[in-house]
Scaffold this motif. Structure first.
Motif, short mmCIF file in Angstrom:
data_model
loop_
_atom_site.label_atom_id
_atom_site.label_comp_id
_atom_site.label_asym_id
_atom_site.label_seq_id
_atom_site.Cartn_x
_atom_site.Cartn_y
_atom_site.Cartn_z
N ALA A 277 18.18 28.87 -23.46
CA ALA A 277 19.51 28.77 -24.06
C ALA A 277 19.36 28.49 -25.54
N LEU A 278 20.42 28.75 -26.27
CA LEU A 278 20.57 28.22 -27.62
C LEU A 278 21.57 27.09 -27.53
N ARG A 279 21.09 25.88 -27.70
CA ARG A 279 21.98 24.72 -27.60
C ARG A 279 22.62 24.47 -28.96
N PHE A 280 23.77 23.81 -28.93
CA PHE A 280 24.55 23.63 -30.15
C PHE A 280 24.45 22.20 -30.69
N ASN A 281 24.46 22.11 -32.01
CA ASN A 281 24.71 20.83 -32.68
C ASN A 281 26.21 20.61 -32.60
N THR A 282 26.62 19.72 -31.70
CA THR A 282 28.06 19.48 -31.48
C THR A 282 28.61 18.39 -32.41
N MET A 428 19.84 16.59 -20.58
CA MET A 428 20.48 17.37 -21.63
C MET A 428 21.82 16.79 -22.08
N TYR A 429 22.57 16.17 -21.15
CA TYR A 429 23.96 15.85 -21.44
C TYR A 429 24.29 14.36 -21.46
N HIS A 430 23.45 13.51 -20.87
CA HIS A 430 23.81 12.09 -20.82
C HIS A 430 23.63 11.46 -22.19
N THR A 431 24.56 10.59 -22.55
CA THR A 431 24.52 9.91 -23.85
C THR A 431 23.19 9.19 -24.04
N GLY A 432 22.58 9.39 -25.20
CA GLY A 432 21.37 8.67 -25.57
C GLY A 432 20.08 9.30 -25.10
N GLU A 433 20.14 10.38 -24.32
CA GLU A 433 18.91 11.00 -23.85
C GLU A 433 18.24 11.79 -24.98
N ASP A 441 29.80 12.00 -24.11
CA ASP A 441 31.00 12.33 -23.35
C ASP A 441 31.07 11.40 -22.15
N PRO A 442 31.95 10.39 -22.20
CA PRO A 442 32.03 9.40 -21.11
C PRO A 442 32.30 10.04 -19.75
N LYS A 443 33.13 11.07 -19.69
CA LYS A 443 33.42 11.72 -18.42
C LYS A 443 32.16 12.37 -17.85
N LEU A 444 31.40 13.03 -18.71
CA LEU A 444 30.17 13.67 -18.27
C LEU A 444 29.14 12.62 -17.85
N ASP A 445 29.05 11.54 -18.61
CA ASP A 445 28.13 10.45 -18.24
C ASP A 445 28.45 9.93 -16.84
N ALA A 446 29.74 9.74 -16.55
CA ALA A 446 30.15 9.19 -15.25
C ALA A 446 29.79 10.14 -14.11
N LEU A 447 29.99 11.43 -14.32
CA LEU A 447 29.63 12.41 -13.30
C LEU A 447 28.12 12.42 -13.05
N LEU A 448 27.36 12.38 -14.13
CA LEU A 448 25.90 12.40 -14.01
C LEU A 448 25.38 11.17 -13.27
N ASP A 473 32.47 24.68 -19.84
CA ASP A 473 33.81 24.67 -20.43
C ASP A 473 33.77 24.06 -21.83
N ARG A 474 32.89 23.10 -22.03
CA ARG A 474 32.74 22.50 -23.36
C ARG A 474 31.80 23.32 -24.25
N ALA A 475 31.18 24.33 -23.68
CA ALA A 475 30.28 25.22 -24.44
C ALA A 475 29.19 24.42 -25.16
N LEU A 476 28.47 23.60 -24.39
CA LEU A 476 27.42 22.77 -24.98
C LEU A 476 26.18 23.57 -25.36
#
Length: 512
Positions: A277-282, A428-433, A441-448, A473-476
């Motif tokens: 993938a090409l990941r984005f600087n969000t 890839m998506y959890h805060t601080g990794e 993203d607190p919602k994503l953290d909670a799901l993970l 959906d967030r196009a990360l």
């Protein structure tokens, strides 16, 4: 008095016996030497220091874990002969293999297991990228010399698989205690079928058969891995017979036919868990806007890139995982190629024509260099000027990305070696990794976090599929493709089975 010819034969026999590798009995059939080309020296051989597939393609032969996952992707006993799941998944009991020794003669036992995981979860482990895969472990309890309990903070449905690779490789306590970090990094000691006898950084490593391996001595005498980052050089060495196997991801698609045309060689291609993938600087610049990220994805015709550049050796992906991954949703579709919609989104986001983005890539990946050039061309068609910046791989992976110093987009290749989306999504998506330097993203953290404690596989799979949909959906990232593992192999090599995860075990390989 002996006949002169008899004396000559005896002297020759003695000389040959003296030359035999350590642990090989005189009269044993020498199975020869194997040379492999690998594109990258991982820089450290300590299991807690690495995440690189090219580390594992070497170190799978040096180290053992409690369990082993073979080319068939099934778990089997290794340093543990059996295990039990107790206390509703909060405790794992392992019976350990007796009579095993490390390459330095140190005995393997419960103390070595406890030492390995105390080190991984302690201060030493904090310095490396593996610790977060194992933080569910609360402590290791020694029951007796050959029984240990893993006491967990909560059930982890992926832990057994994690114990088959990378940071979970068992280390010798006395050896590690007696040597400094630099020495351990450069001189690995495990219980595996081969031991490292020479290491020339960025040039090569040499492995020698460990005759006392608990699974029996390997059929090869020696194995040499040469670090050859340039694909053309690696293929030329294969053609010249100086290399027997070229390890992925070295071989560009453009050179596959060249190898196939040589009747002494063959191409072995297997479906793999590896995705690109090409990941984005969000966080910074125009890619901080979700609309821009979606526009850049829709601006690129990923199917045409796969057909034209990858020669049918890849498939398109909608999320950052392959079809081998638990959590993969076959019903999920990628954003369509739609340059007009992309232009409209860019205009809506206030992005002026000629806006610039930088794409950071691994400098030794010739195939992806072609892909990134194609991506840049497509972006240019919607008014975005993309420049490509290649980095030495270790610099990109150990400095630029983790420190949040990348351009707007950066190459991410991920093996997903646990074959479970958790191992990708959490990192890839959890805060601080380490691989998420820009987003929180607190919602994503909670799901993970929620899915890690779930014991119902079907329910957990639904949550993982939801995480994939949310990230899309967030196009990360711009999901690109799932690329086959492509090996170039000399036909003199016998018994080689190409593993989908590139974790090459050479115990049963021979050469003519």
């Amino acid at each position: 008095m002996k006949h002169p010819q008899t004396t000559k034969r005896l002297l020759l026999t003695a000389a040959l016996a003296a030359m035999l590798p350590l642990g090989m009995a005189a009269g044993a059939q020498a199975a020869g030497s194997l040379t492999l080309s690998s594109p990258q020296d991982p820089g450290s051989w300590d299991p807690i220091d690495t995440f690189l597939v090219n580390w594992s393609s070497v170190a799978t032969n040096i180290y053992d874990g409690l369990v082993y996952r073979g080319p068939d992707l099934k778990l089997q006993p290794a340093l543990a002969t059996e295990w039990q799941v107790l206390d509703e998944g909060k405790r794992l009991r392992f019976k350990l293999r007796e009579g095993v020794t490390f390459h330095n003669g140190e005995p393997f036992n419960a103390n070595a297991v406890k030492f390995t995981f105390d080190r991984l979860l302690g201060e030493d482990g904090k310095k490396g990228p593996q610790r977060s895969n194992y933080t569910v472990i609360d402590r290791i309890n020694i029951i007796d010399d050959y029984t240990v309990d893993f006491v967990l903070k909560q059930p982890d449905p992926v832990l057994l698989t994690k114990l088959s690779g990378y940071g979970a490789m068992i280390m010798p306590p006395k050896y590690v205690a007696e040597h400094d970090e630099a020495h351990v990094n450069a001189n690995p000691v495990g219980t595996g079928p081969f031991r490292m006898t020479a290491y020339d950084p960025k040039v090569s490593v040499t492995l020698e058969a460990f005759a006392d391996h608990w699974g029996g001595a390997p059929k090869l005498d020696t194995v040499t891995y040469r670090f050859i980052p340039e694909p053309a050089t690696a293929v030329a060495e294969l053609q010249a017979g100086r290399v027997d196997i070229v390890v992925p991801p070295t071989i560009p698609i453009s050179m596959v036919d060249t190898i196939k045309a040589d009747d002494r060689l063959e191409v072995v291609s297997v479906t793999s868990p590896t995705v690109y993938a090409l990941r984005f600087n969000t966080r910074d610049g125009i890619t901080a806007d979700e609309r821009v990220r979606k526009a850049l994805i829709m601006a690129v015709d990923r199917k045409t890139i796969i057909d034209a550049i990858l020669g049918g050796q890849a498939s398109q992906i909608a999320s950052f995982q392959s079809e081998l991954s638990f959590g993969y949703d076959p019903a999920m579709k990628p954003l369509p190629y739609d340059p007009e919609a992309a232009k409209a989104l860019l205009k809506e986001a206030g992005v002026a024509p000629g806006a610039a983005v930088q794409i950071d890539i691994r400098g030794n990946d010739a195939t992806f260099a072609e892909v990134s050039q194609a991506v840049a061309s497509y972006l240019g068609m919607v008014g975005v000027t993309a420049t490509i910046k290649p980095y030495e791989t270790n610099v990109l992976l150990n400095d630029i990305i983790p420190q949040g110093r990348s351009g707007a987009m950066f190459q991410q290749k991920w093996g997903g070696w646990t074959l479970d989306y958790d191992n990708t999504a959490y990192l890839m998506y959890h805060t601080g990794e380490r691989w998420n330097p820009y987003d929180s993203d607190p919602k994503l953290d909670a799901l993970l976090e929620r899915q890690r404690s779930m014991t119902d596989p079907a329910a957990r799979e639904k949550v993982l599929q939801g995480i994939a949909a949310y990230a899309a959906d967030r196009a990360l990232e711009m999901p690109l493709f799932n690329l086959n593992e492509i090996f170039g192999v000399s036909k003199r090599v016998k018994g080689f089975v190409a593993p989908p995860d590139n974790r090459i075990r050479l115990t049963d390989v021979t050469v003519d």
